[in-house]
Design a protein around this motif. Structure first.
Motif, PDB file in Angstrom:
ATOM      1  N   ILE A  21       0.874  -1.178   0.000  1.00 49.41           N
ATOM      2  CA  ILE A  21       0.000   0.000   0.000  1.00 49.41           C
ATOM      3  C   ILE A  21       0.907   1.223   0.000  1.00 49.41           C
ATOM      4  CG2 ILE A  21      -1.774   1.289   1.260  1.00 49.41           C
ATOM      5  CD1 ILE A  21      -2.648  -1.352   2.506  1.00 49.41           C
ATOM      6  N   ASN A  47       0.995  -4.910  -8.372  1.00 50.67           N
ATOM      7  CA  ASN A  47      -0.184  -5.152  -7.520  1.00 50.67           C
ATOM      8  C   ASN A  47      -0.264  -4.164  -6.367  1.00 50.67           C
ATOM      9  OD1 ASN A  47      -1.331  -7.340  -8.925  1.00 50.67           O
ATOM     10  ND2 ASN A  47       0.270  -8.687  -8.061  1.00 50.67           N
ATOM     11  N   THR A  49      -1.563  -1.026  -4.108  1.00 47.24           N
ATOM     12  CA  THR A  49      -2.730  -0.203  -3.796  1.00 47.24           C
ATOM     13  C   THR A  49      -2.193   1.203  -3.565  1.00 47.24           C
ATOM     14  OG1 THR A  49      -3.978  -2.005  -2.827  1.00 47.24           O
ATOM     15  CG2 THR A  49      -4.586   0.223  -2.132  1.00 47.24           C
ATOM     16  N   VAL A  71      -0.560  -0.847 -10.680  1.00 48.40           N
ATOM     17  CA  VAL A  71      -1.542  -0.485  -9.648  1.00 48.40           C
ATOM     18  C   VAL A  71      -2.794  -1.322  -9.842  1.00 48.40           C
ATOM     19  CG1 VAL A  71      -2.890   1.394  -8.658  1.00 48.40           C
ATOM     20  CG2 VAL A  71      -0.637   1.868  -9.668  1.00 48.40           C
ATOM     21  N   LYS A  72      -3.160  -2.102  -8.783  1.00 50.56           N
ATOM     22  CA  LYS A  72      -4.397  -2.885  -8.918  1.00 50.56           C
ATOM     23  C   LYS A  72      -5.585  -2.118  -8.362  1.00 50.56           C
ATOM     24  CE  LYS A  72      -4.537  -5.267  -4.568  1.00 50.56           C
ATOM     25  NZ  LYS A  72      -4.178  -6.349  -3.734  1.00 50.56           N
ATOM     26  N   LYS A  73      -5.318  -1.170  -7.450  1.00 48.88           N
ATOM     27  CA  LYS A  73      -6.430  -0.450  -6.827  1.00 48.88           C
ATOM     28  C   LYS A  73      -6.018   0.977  -6.483  1.00 48.88           C
ATOM     29  CE  LYS A  73      -9.488  -0.618  -2.816  1.00 48.88           C
ATOM     30  NZ  LYS A  73      -9.856  -1.347  -1.593  1.00 48.88           N
ATOM     31  N   ILE A  75      -7.202   4.330  -4.224  1.00 49.40           N
ATOM     32  CA  ILE A  75      -8.076   4.907  -3.202  1.00 49.40           C
ATOM     33  C   ILE A  75      -7.934   6.411  -3.342  1.00 49.40           C
ATOM     34  CG2 ILE A  75      -8.563   5.097  -0.729  1.00 49.40           C
ATOM     35  CD1 ILE A  75      -7.344   2.327  -0.347  1.00 49.40           C
ATOM     36  N   GLU A  97      -9.300  -1.308  -9.821  1.00 48.91           N
ATOM     37  CA  GLU A  97     -10.320  -1.089  -8.790  1.00 48.91           C
ATOM     38  C   GLU A  97     -10.261   0.354  -8.308  1.00 48.91           C
ATOM     39  OE1 GLU A  97     -10.217  -3.978  -5.491  1.00 48.91           O
ATOM     40  OE2 GLU A  97      -8.936  -5.143  -6.836  1.00 48.91           O
ATOM     41  N   GLU A  99     -11.628   2.726  -4.917  1.00 48.06           N
ATOM     42  CA  GLU A  99     -12.359   3.014  -3.681  1.00 48.06           C
ATOM     43  C   GLU A  99     -12.485   4.527  -3.603  1.00 48.06           C
ATOM     44  OE1 GLU A  99     -10.816   1.136  -0.127  1.00 48.06           O
ATOM     45  OE2 GLU A  99     -11.860   2.571   1.164  1.00 48.06           O
TER      46      GLU A  99
END
Lengths: 236, 217
Positions: A21, A47, A49, A71-73, A75, A97, A99
């Motif tokens: 992260i 991978n 976040t 980057v998989k996700k 925020i 993804e 958020e």
């Protein structure tokens, strides 16, 4: 002896591992640590976040990191801006993804992560789609949503001035998420325009105390994202 | 668009109406776009401090060409200046000002406002749109007084002031006053009350062109 100064951006980001992260400072271009992000692209950790207010512009910095499929996700509070092309395309294809977090909630989640506070209640997003699935509790007749503190493995930060203890000063509105991100990452990596001797930063003026910082790298002339975008530059 | 109604207020006049309602000494956050015009019309005898959520109290006018600074911008990511006596701070402090009730007034745009004061201004709910909320939900949840500046109609000529919002909400029962090109309208516990109307607008016309129920004080 404490010396947090490292010699290169590559050394600075060398510990970042797959699946980490990573907090990335900046509000649009202001405060975005482009040189550190480009070093992370060269380093290749996947991978990830990534927590950042936006998703980058053009094909440089954070946008290039996303384009390179590291980057998989994301925020963030505002994933589309005028020059944001990479994230919207991958998001529409379902290949990244998201958020979505209200900006103040995002800042407070990061601050709490750094302050050892696991969760807090806020009125922001009560009665909206972003409240869905979250605990709602009433205090003195008013409703609040439960939000969780955000802890990260790494933070990539741009600042103006640093010393070898990691005390930091910022420049104008480029400060934005920097100080709170420094607090909530296990390992905070900073690029500084100026590195000064201990004592040259007035202790009364220190914005980020050095205890929150792990590594500092000297980037005297950071690139201008706006300029690179106007030249259609792509880092990849 | 305004269906070519004559005698309505221009964007500048709407901004001026809001500016006149901002008391001396207020701390004010202006949303991106149309709300930014309000800063141009603060009466000269009043001192008003503008906040931008990316970390500046004391936003000044736009810089002269050639004097823009990439690290001195507003929430719309446009270059600004900082007035004498301004200060910079990080995002958690900035939103503590907003969420902690320290900002007196914010001025925002709208897709829809309901007669109960619900606001929809961040998403039209289209499935292929990229959702983006920014600081809108924090502003309406925390700022003491929320002013809306908006055209009375959508681009398709529909009333933006509705019985119930059909777009995703930014906040429930958060709007205090609405400034449109047709009228200034208070949101109260008893419903929507019209304070002023543009010279070419009368109450019957306003009622016919507003989905929500309107009252006169």
């Amino acid at each position: 002896m404490i010396n947090k100064i490292v010699n290169s951006v590559h050394e600075a980001v060398s510990d970042i591992f797959d699946g980490a992260i990573v907090l990335i400072s900046g509000f649009g271009e202001a405060g975005s640590p482009i040189e550190l992000i480009h070093a992370l692209i060269d380093h290749g950790a996947k991978n990830l976040t990534v927590v950042s207010n936006n998703t980058g512009n053009g094909h440089v910095g954070l946008a290039a990191l996303i384009e390179n499929r590291q980057v998989k996700k994301m925020i963030c509070s505002f994933p589309r801006t005028a020059d944001s092309v990479v994230f919207p395309e991958l998001y529409r294809k379902g290949e990244i993804e998201l958020e979505l977090v209200p900006q103040g909630t995002l800042a407070e989640r990061i601050r709490c992560g750094g302050a050892g506070i696991p969760a807090f209640y806020t009125p922001t997003s009560v009665g909206t789609p972003l409240e869905k699935g979250k605990e709602v509790r009433e205090f003195n007749g008013k409703k609040y949503v439960l939000e969780y503190g955000l802890k990260a493995d790494f933070a990539l930060i741009k600042c103006e001035t640093a010393d070898r203890y990691g005390n930091l000063l910022y420049n104008k509105t480029a400060r934005n998420f920097g100080p709170i991100m420094c607090m909530s990452a296990n390992s905070t990596i900073v690029q500084a325009k100026h590195i000064v001797e201990l004592g040259e930063i007035n202790p009364e003026s220190v914005v980020t105390p050095g205890i929150f910082v792990k590594k500092v790298v000297h980037i005297l002339h950071p690139v201008s994202e706006n300029k690179l975008i106007s030249e259609n530059f792509s880092y990849l | 668009m305004n269906k070519n109604v004559a005698g309505i207020w221009s964007r500048e006049q709407m901004a001026q109406k809001i500016a006149e309602d901002i008391p001396d000494g207020s701390y004010v956050n202006l949303g991106i776009g149309l709300p930014e015009l309000v800063a141009n019309y603060i009466p000269a005898d009043r001192e008003v401090i503008f906040h931008t959520e990316n970390g500046l109290l004391g936003v000044g006018p736009s810089p002269k060409p050639g004097e823009e600074d990439d690290e001195l911008i507003n929430a719309g990511k446009k270059p600004v200046t900082a007035i004498k006596g301004s200060c910079f701070f990080h995002h958690a402090d900035s939103f503590a000002m907003i969420r902690g009730g320290h900002i007196d007034i914010c001025v925002l745009g709208a897709f829809q406002i309901s007669e109960k004061g619900d606001l929809a201004n961040w998403s039209t709910g289209e499935t292929d749109a990229i959702p983006a909320v920014g600081g809108a939900m924090d502003l309406v949840a925390g700022v003491k007084t929320v002013f809306i500046i908006t055209q009375h109609f959508t681009k398709n000529g529909e009333s933006k002031i509705v019985k119930e919002c059909t777009y995703p909400l930014t906040g429930k029962r958060v709007v205090n006053r609405i400034y449109t090109d047709f009228a200034v309208i208070d949101v109260t516990d008893k419903g929507l009350y019209v304070i002023k109307m543009a010279p070419g607008i009368d109450f019957d016309f306003l009622k016919k062109n507003t989905e929500a129920e309107l009252h006169l004080y």
